[in-house]
Design an enzyme around this catalytic site. Structure first.
Site, PDB file in Angstrom:
ATOM      1  N   CYS A 412       0.833  -1.203   0.000  1.00 47.42           N
ATOM      2  CA  CYS A 412       0.000   0.000   0.000  1.00 47.42           C
ATOM      3  C   CYS A 412       0.876   1.265   0.000  1.00 47.42           C
ATOM      4  O   CYS A 412       1.407   1.644  -1.037  1.00 47.42           O
ATOM      5  CB  CYS A 412      -0.964  -0.028   1.180  1.00 47.42           C
ATOM      6  SG  CYS A 412      -2.318   1.175   1.035  1.00 47.42           S
ATOM      7  N   HIS A 538      -3.577  -5.133   0.150  1.00 45.08           N
ATOM      8  CA  HIS A 538      -3.072  -5.653   1.424  1.00 45.08           C
ATOM      9  C   HIS A 538      -3.132  -7.181   1.417  1.00 45.08           C
ATOM     10  O   HIS A 538      -4.113  -7.776   1.872  1.00 45.08           O
ATOM     11  CB  HIS A 538      -3.895  -5.101   2.591  1.00 45.08           C
ATOM     12  CG  HIS A 538      -3.659  -3.658   2.875  1.00 45.08           C
ATOM     13  ND1 HIS A 538      -2.758  -3.221   3.812  1.00 45.08           N
ATOM     14  CD2 HIS A 538      -4.206  -2.546   2.322  1.00 45.08           C
ATOM     15  CE1 HIS A 538      -2.756  -1.900   3.841  1.00 45.08           C
ATOM     16  NE2 HIS A 538      -3.622  -1.456   2.948  1.00 45.08           N
ATOM     17  N   GLU A 540      -1.744  -9.248   3.284  1.00 47.04           N
ATOM     18  CA  GLU A 540      -1.711  -9.843   4.626  1.00 47.04           C
ATOM     19  C   GLU A 540      -3.083 -10.232   5.137  1.00 47.04           C
ATOM     20  O   GLU A 540      -3.212 -11.084   6.025  1.00 47.04           O
ATOM     21  CB  GLU A 540      -1.034  -8.887   5.612  1.00 47.04           C
ATOM     22  CG  GLU A 540      -1.799  -7.614   5.927  1.00 47.04           C
ATOM     23  CD  GLU A 540      -1.483  -6.449   5.013  1.00 47.04           C
ATOM     24  OE1 GLU A 540      -1.679  -5.289   5.416  1.00 47.04           O
ATOM     25  OE2 GLU A 540      -1.024  -6.707   3.877  1.00 47.04           O
TER      26      GLU A 540
END
Length: 566
Positions: A412, A538, A540
């Site tokens: 990001c 993102h 994750e």
């Protein structure tokens, strides 16, 4: 018996004594064990704050904002639910006081209450109960089947004024759904005085349960959180004063990883206790970590996590390193990938602003220590964030990783700063910047997204699951198994300026992934580098303990100088 089985079962997890006691991990672990029994499980998190969602929270106050497929900005505990249970939740799986009041007020304005005086009881409490029942019917996995069990985590601490409407709603809810469909699990702290061999104290738990009972809720089980395993006689003492059988008082002491908590609970017969409470057939209840294939795999993962010896040193250069919960999902994603690559994760935390040249005189000790840490790392990760603090330090870290061919992963903001670094140090645009940090820059390489509101903050970013199309064969495409398109979760207001993309492409920085329109840059890679990847999304958020995210797996593999799965 069959009619009882068809009804949705509810496990409510409450907390006492202090906040941050680990209710989220325990709620996730309970759901995980029930899923191992073959049940469909969903989860609801109740947050008693007045905010509509977690989107406007400072990372220092609340930790990570977790983003869901539908764009919901929610509490980080929903990340635990998804990782432990392998499910996909939506924004309505997170209830806040703000959401509930908003619904009630909207109904009052429409005249739904037919002129009644709108009150906390029954209108607010009914809204909470109806919300939970409604969400408990929604499928959360690919089977599209209705969940059989709903885990409800009651945020806050029993006795808090903010939690009072929700506690009352749960008091009513136990009668609404019936005793055989409702189980209250109360999590309480058992502190230890003095040294490690000091006495463990049960008084806080007694007081917490007394408060709970005074509010009309009687715990079916008590889970005692402690630093060390419970001392002899503690369970019996709590049982006597809290009116709960000793076998229904479970202990969860501090573990080397949160993934061990389900294994602690299964050894204390939690699944069997829940099956008896709900009057379910107990033919598939696991009684140990070796009694089911899934638990056996999970147990092997935990053992591997503890026994790994060869380490991998990853520098996280961020803005919120003082509050590491702000990077919870990033930590988990690195952890999952490291285990997959047979490496013990060693995170080197670096506050980005200490790497800035102008701070060499202002913070000499921090400056030199931070650069020593960076230079000793095997990989550099720049995660997301907002605001201009520390940006120059991130630029310096990325320049170091690029110049020295150290594996780099940007997420990001990390992608945007990588673009700024390339513009300044490769293209020679010294004032290149994001308009977030310098609105007057003559080289606005990152700019505000045109469709995003400039007047409202909550829920106005580019949020949720979006499609990325690969533009060419590249390393990242290989990591994803040669897929032509992928879907990932986003949370950002700024994007790479599409008018300047050609300049970067000609200088070796390639935007290999773009959105549906082809004008929004999603993934970048650098020529002649072992691993230089940055993504606007993102990744994750979609990692799982037994299924690491491919981008993180590639990053950790590159840090070990191989990409073994390609």
């Amino acid at each position: 018996m069959d009619s009882l089985k068809k009804q949705t079962k509810y496990v409510v997890v409450s907390g006492g004594v202090i906040s941050g006691i680990g209710k989220g991990v325990i709620a996730s672990s309970v759901g995980f064990l029930l899923k191992q029994c073959g049940l469909k499980v969903t989860a609801v998190k109740i947050d008693p704050y007045l905010n509509i969602d977690a989107g406007t929270f400072s990372p220092y106050e609340h930790g990570e904002v977790f983003v869901l497929d539908d764009g919901g900005e929610v509490d980080l505990d929903l990340g635990n639910y998804e990782r432990f249970l392998g499910i996909t939740l939506q924004k309505h799986n997170n209830i806040t006081t703000g959401k509930v009041y908003q619904n009630v007020i909207n109904k009052e304005r429409r005249g739904d209450y037919l002129g009644s005086t709108v009150q906390v009881v029954p209108h607010l409490t009914n809204e909470i109960q109806e919300w939970i029942e409604r969400v408990a019917q929604i499928s959360v996995d690919e089977s599209k089947k209705q969940p059989e069990v709903c885990i409800v985590e009651l945020g806050g601490t029993v006795g808090d004024i903010e939690s009072a409407p929700f506690v009352e709603a749960m008091r009513q809810f136990q009668f609404r759904v019936g005793d055989h469909n409702f189980c209250l699990v109360h999590v309480s702290l058992v502190p230890q005085t003095g040294t490690l061999d000091g006495e463990q104290k049960t008084k806080p738990t007694q007081a917490s349960v007394r408060d709970l009972r005074g509010l009309g809720l009687y715990p079916d089980m008590i889970i005692c959180r402690s630093t060390l395993p419970l001392q002899p006689g503690i369970k019996e003492k709590i049982s006597m004063f809290c009116h709960v059988e000793p076998k229904k008082i479970l202990a969860v002491h501090d573990c080397s990883s949160v993934y061990e908590v389900p294994l602690l609970l299964v050894k204390q017969d939690l699944p069997e206790l829940l099956y008896k409470k709900f009057h379910l057939n107990n033919g598939v209840v696991p009684t140990s970590d070796e009694s089911s294939q899934s638990l056996s795999i999970w147990s092997a993962f935990c053992r591997r996590l503890k026994t790994l010896r060869d380490s991998v040193r990853i520098a996280i250069v961020g803005k919120y390193t003082g509050m590491r919960d702000a990077y919870m999902s990033v930590i988990k994603a690195l952890e999952h990938a490291s285990v997959e690559c047979s490496r013990k994760l060693e995170i080197i935390w670096i506050e980005a602003e200490y790497l800035e040249k102008e701070n060499q005189k202002k913070y000499p000790a921090q400056y030199h220590t931070s650069w020593e840490k960076l230079c000793s790392s095997e990989g550099v990760l720049v995660p997301g964030g907002f605001g201009d603090r520390g940006i120059l330090g991130m630029v310096s870290a990325i320049e170091w990783a690029r110049s020295n061919k150290i594996p780099f992963l940007g997420i990001c903001l990390g992608l945007q700063v990588a673009v700024i670094e390339h513009a300044r140090n490769v293209l020679g645009w010294e004032d290149a910047n994001s308009t977030e940090f310098d609105p007057a820059t003559s080289h606005p390489v990152v700019e505000y997204m045109p469709e995003v509101s400039r007047t409202h903050k909550g829920g106005t970013m580019r949020l949720g699951l979006r499609t990325t199309h690969f533009q060419r064969d590249c390393l990242t495409k290989k990591l994803y198994g040669q897929k032509e398109t992928i879907q990932e979760r986003h949370r950002h207001r700024y994007e790479v300026n599409p008018q300047m993309v050609d300049h970067f492409e000609s200088a070796g920085l390639h935007f290999v992934g773009r959105d549906d329109s082809g004008s929004r840059m999603e993934i970048l890679e650098l020529d002649d580098h072992p691993f230089f990847v940055a993504v606007q999304y993102h990744p994750e958020y979609l990692t799982r303990p037994l299924k690491p995210h491919p981008v993180f797996r590639g990053f950790i593999s590159a840090c070990n100088w191989y990409l073994r799965f390609l």
